[in-house]
Write an enzyme that holds these catalytic residues in place. Structure first.
Site, mmCIF file in Angstrom:
data_model
loop_
_atom_site.group_PDB
_atom_site.id
_atom_site.type_symbol
_atom_site.label_atom_id
_atom_site.label_comp_id
_atom_site.label_asym_id
_atom_site.label_seq_id
_atom_site.Cartn_x
_atom_site.Cartn_y
_atom_site.Cartn_z
ATOM 1 N N LYS A 127 37.936 27.126 35.730
ATOM 2 C CA LYS A 127 37.788 27.808 34.441
ATOM 3 C C LYS A 127 36.513 28.661 34.341
ATOM 4 O O LYS A 127 36.532 29.722 33.717
ATOM 5 C CB LYS A 127 37.824 26.799 33.295
ATOM 6 C CG LYS A 127 39.200 26.159 33.087
ATOM 7 C CD LYS A 127 39.154 25.234 31.883
ATOM 8 C CE LYS A 127 40.498 24.607 31.598
ATOM 9 N NZ LYS A 127 40.513 23.905 30.315
ATOM 10 N N ASP A 145 41.776 26.820 24.428
ATOM 11 C CA ASP A 145 41.614 25.398 24.071
ATOM 12 C C ASP A 145 41.120 25.258 22.636
ATOM 13 O O ASP A 145 41.459 24.291 21.944
ATOM 14 C CB ASP A 145 40.615 24.712 25.016
ATOM 15 C CG ASP A 145 41.216 24.472 26.389
ATOM 16 O OD1 ASP A 145 42.455 24.374 26.490
ATOM 17 O OD2 ASP A 145 40.447 24.395 27.365
#
Ligand code: ATR
Length: 282
Positions: free
Chosen positions: A69, A105
């Site tokens: 990420k 997220d």
């Protein structure tokens, strides 16, 4: 002539257990769209080359998960404000020739609570977050967006919590586990972002006595769906929200970028993934 089939994937290492193909596959079928969503197991040393050749591999975009990420953030040419704040992306797509990235997220976490506990952020002053990893950072950012004024970050390793708190300014206060009872006093929300309580991990041992019964309790662990924390909270009478919805809602923006339609998180999708978690086919 065959029509163009947009293809996307989730890239990680390991990746075999990702449920993202199940989620996107469900929406493709439900919305009757031409498209494909697969998995790619890519080692960290090969990640940049893989992303450089994403289009050549036939992809219109991808999700990235552990351990890629942060690397993905460095590779995108246009990052969303949320991604810039966290220096992390999990969703990539092309706008013309430009490789774009977002951190969904935050949206996943917020949308899940909006769905499971409508109005929760209208009563949000003080929140307690257990854990100081990547998920914790996204949740701090989301809670700040919704106006939380006092965020207590409680972590086993105090310097890690202090380090994370310092990135978000004076709203966020770090403590170790010894500070938990004080942190819980008067809180409106408790979030577990540690791996404790996950299948195969130690249980999260916590005394909720100091937490007001009106406080919403949520866990980002979703295997099992009802963690020990959520069971304890439910039995005490707290409103609770499990973590599965965060996984489902974080997938929505990527699907829309790649396949052109905004999908919905429905009870039927939840049931499909719940059945997969408990190992039965619906
Ligand atoms: P993620 O990026 O998914 O949030 P992570 O970076 O591995 O995951 O963070 C895991 C979190 O769980 C950390 O806050 C970790 O605490 P430490 O910073 O002290 O390592 C917490 N955690 C994991 N196992 C734990 C345990 N046995 N007791 C207490 N906290 C634990």
């Amino acid at each position: 002539m065959t029509s163009f089939e947009p293809r996307a994937c989730v890239i990680g290492h390991p990746i075999a257990h990702s449920r993202s193909p199940l989620i996107h596959g469900y929406w493709l079928k439900e919305l009757n769209l031409n498209g494909f969503y697969g998995r790619e197991d890519v080692l960290p040393e090969n990640f940049a080359t893989f992303i450089g050749g994403l289009r050549a591999h036939g992809y219109v975009g991808c999700n990235v998960t552990l351990p890629h990420k942060e690397a993905a953030f460095k590779l995108v040419e246009s990052a969303s404000e949320r991604a810039k704040q966290l220096q992390v992306v999990n969703t990539l797509w092309y706008d013309g020739e430009t490789l774009c990235g977002d951190n969904t997220d935050i949206e996943g976490f917020l949308a899940n609570l909006d769905d499971r506990a409508p109005g929760w952020s209208q009563r949000l002053e003080k929140a307690v977050i257990l854990g100081a990893g990547g998920a914790s950072a996204s949740i701090i950012a989301g809670l700040k967006e919704r106006g939380a004024r006092d965020i207590r970050l409680v972590n086993r390793t105090l310097p890690r919590a202090e380090n994370l708190a310092s990135r978000f300014g004076p709203t966020v206060h770090a403590s170790d586990w010894a500070g938990l009872p004080r942190a819980l006093e008067g809180a409106d929300l408790l979030v577990n972002t540690t791996s404790l309580g996950m299948k195969g991990q130690p249980e999260l041992e916590i005394d909720l006595a100091a937490l007001p019964l009106s406080a919403l309790v949520t866990d980002i662990v979703y295997v099992p769906l009802e963690t020990g924390l959520l069971r304890q909270a439910r039995e005490r009478g707290h409103p609770v929200a499990d973590g599965l919805g965060m996984l489902l809602h974080q997938a929505v923006p990527g699907f829309e970028h790649w396949f052109g339609k905004r999908p919905t998180v429905t009870p039927a999708l939840r049931a499909l993934i719940e059945a997969d978690i408990i190992g039965v086919t619906p």
